[in-house]
Design an enzyme around this catalytic site. Structure first.
Site, PDB file in Angstrom:
ATOM      1  N   MET A 125     -19.553 -50.637 137.531  1.00 39.12           N
ATOM      2  CA  MET A 125     -19.980 -50.660 135.978  1.00 39.12           C
ATOM      3  C   MET A 125     -21.276 -49.438 136.492  1.00 39.12           C
ATOM      4  SD  MET A 125     -21.046 -53.820 134.513  1.00 39.12           S
ATOM      5  CE  MET A 125     -20.818 -54.427 136.807  1.00 39.12           C
ATOM      6  N   HIS A 168     -17.127 -55.380 141.221  1.00 38.39           N
ATOM      7  CA  HIS A 168     -17.039 -54.936 139.978  1.00 38.39           C
ATOM      8  C   HIS A 168     -17.975 -53.082 139.901  1.00 38.39           C
ATOM      9  CE1 HIS A 168     -17.326 -55.618 135.342  1.00 38.39           C
ATOM     10  NE2 HIS A 168     -16.642 -54.328 135.134  1.00 38.39           N
ATOM     11  N   ASP A 190     -14.168 -61.734 132.959  1.00 34.58           N
ATOM     12  CA  ASP A 190     -15.146 -62.007 133.264  1.00 34.58           C
ATOM     13  C   ASP A 190     -15.608 -61.754 131.859  1.00 34.58           C
ATOM     14  OD1 ASP A 190     -17.614 -61.024 134.602  1.00 34.58           O
ATOM     15  OD2 ASP A 190     -17.215 -59.566 135.022  1.00 34.58           O
ATOM     16  N   MET A 209     -12.623 -58.192 129.655  1.00 35.21           N
ATOM     17  CA  MET A 209     -14.025 -58.686 130.136  1.00 35.21           C
ATOM     18  C   MET A 209     -14.604 -59.095 128.439  1.00 35.21           C
ATOM     19  SD  MET A 209     -15.992 -56.592 132.103  1.00 35.21           S
ATOM     20  CE  MET A 209     -17.525 -57.897 131.757  1.00 35.21           C
TER      21      MET A 209
HETATM   22  C1  DX5 Z   1     -21.461 -58.352 132.939  1.00 37.22           C
HETATM   23  C2  DX5 Z   1     -20.553 -58.601 134.536  1.00 37.22           C
HETATM   24  C3  DX5 Z   1     -20.416 -60.036 134.638  1.00 37.22           C
HETATM   25  C4  DX5 Z   1     -21.819 -60.938 134.471  1.00 37.22           C
HETATM   26  C5  DX5 Z   1     -20.942 -62.611 134.040  1.00 37.22           C
HETATM   27  O1  DX5 Z   1     -21.608 -56.744 132.860  1.00 37.22           O
HETATM   28  O2  DX5 Z   1     -20.134 -57.695 134.824  1.00 37.22           O
HETATM   29  O3  DX5 Z   1     -19.530 -59.933 135.845  1.00 37.22           O
HETATM   30  O4  DX5 Z   1     -22.552 -61.470 136.029  1.00 37.22           O
HETATM   31  O5  DX5 Z   1     -22.092 -63.306 133.965  1.00 37.22           O
HETATM   32  P1  DX5 Z   1     -21.321 -64.575 132.897  1.00 37.22           P
HETATM   33  O6  DX5 Z   1     -20.668 -65.615 133.633  1.00 37.22           O
HETATM   34  O7  DX5 Z   1     -23.613 -65.198 132.851  1.00 37.22           O
HETATM   35  O8  DX5 Z   1     -21.181 -64.051 131.260  1.00 37.22           O
HETATM   36 ZN    ZN Z   2     -18.545 -58.290 136.884  1.00 38.79          ZN
END
Ligand code: DX5
Ligand code: ZN
Length: 232
Positions: free
Chosen positions: A67, A65, A168, A136
């Site tokens: 970012m 993923h 996610d 998200m």
């Molecule tokens: C946030 C990430 C997620 C995160 C999820 O930016 O993309 O993948 O690690 O963690 P939880 O499940 O703790 O929200």
């Molecule tokens: Zn993520």
């Protein structure tokens, strides 16, 4: 089938090998790897070098993923490091189509990731090329945030059209059923797995909930996998 994708962001990195082995043996399907650059999101994690190391520790598909700003500059390195699936945010690039093409040309699966406030329509021109869509349910950047319920609507719309959806952010045993009932097929959970007292039994409980919902016929895409011909 509903797949569980633990996000390593919340694992104990001093025991990375053991953490991966535990979730693999407990029955996880995919490893979710959160790459952050300190620009697109206000946090920094890891890049291709670490992913190359993780690749040697597991046979599970690596779900990367991104970012990061300008993902087009980095796709080749992530694919060479072992990324099987790559998702990125439409806001991060001026040429979404080019990034999808780069990912697919090199043999990985491609997805667009929609923040809670990003409208669903953004994916329309690219639906035919996308392998799945990542929705998200937190603002990206950090693990351990609270689940935002509004994007559930997007999951319902996409899954009813037969589009494969990954979700996610903020997903735990307590709320995963809402996401499954909306039709999600890939469930990411970070703190909901690694910050529990028994990672292995948490994974098994997630899987039990998935099975229950499929058996009860509550999962809206149970019979409708991977068609992606209809636009939103
Ligand atoms: C946030 C990430 C997620 C995160 C999820 O930016 O993309 O993948 O690690 O963690 P939880 O499940 O703790 O929200
Ligand atoms: Zn993520």
């Amino acid at each position: 089938m509903i797949q569980l994708a633990p996000s390593l962001l919340s694992c104990d990195f001093s025991k990375l090998k053991d953490e991966i082995r535990t979730i693999e043996e407990a029955g996880c399907d995919v490893l979710h790897l959160d790459v952050m650059d300190g620009h697109f999101v206000p946090n920094i994690t890891f890049g291709p070098v670490v992913i190359k190391g993780i690749r040697k520790l597991t046979k599970l598909p690596l779900d990367v993923h991104l970012m990061i700003e300008h993902p087009e500059k980095w796709i080749t390195q992530f694919v060479e490091a072992g990324a099987d699936w790559i998702s990125f945010h439409p806001e991060a690039t001026e040429d979404i189509g080019k990034v999808i093409e780069l990912i697919k040309k090199q043999g990985s699966l491609a997805a667009l990731t929609l923040n809670p406030e990003t409208p669903l329509e953004v994916i329309n021109p690219f639906l035919k090329e996308l392998d799945f869509v990542l929705i998200m349910t937190v603002k990206p950047g950090f693990g351990g945030q609270s689940f935002i319920p509004e994007p559930l609507k997007k999951i319902e719309i996409l899954s009813q059209k037969g589009i494969r959806v990954e979700v996610d952010g903020g997903i735990k045993l307590e709320n995963v059923e809402r996401v499954v009932k909306a039709g999600a097929q890939i469930i990411v959970s970070g703190s909901g797995i690694f910050k529990t007292s028994d990672t292995e039994s948490t994974v098994k409980e997630f899987k039990r909930i998935f099975r229950n919902n499929i058996e009860k016929g509550l999962h809206s895409t149970s019979n409708n996998l991977q068609q992606k011909t209809v636009s939103c």
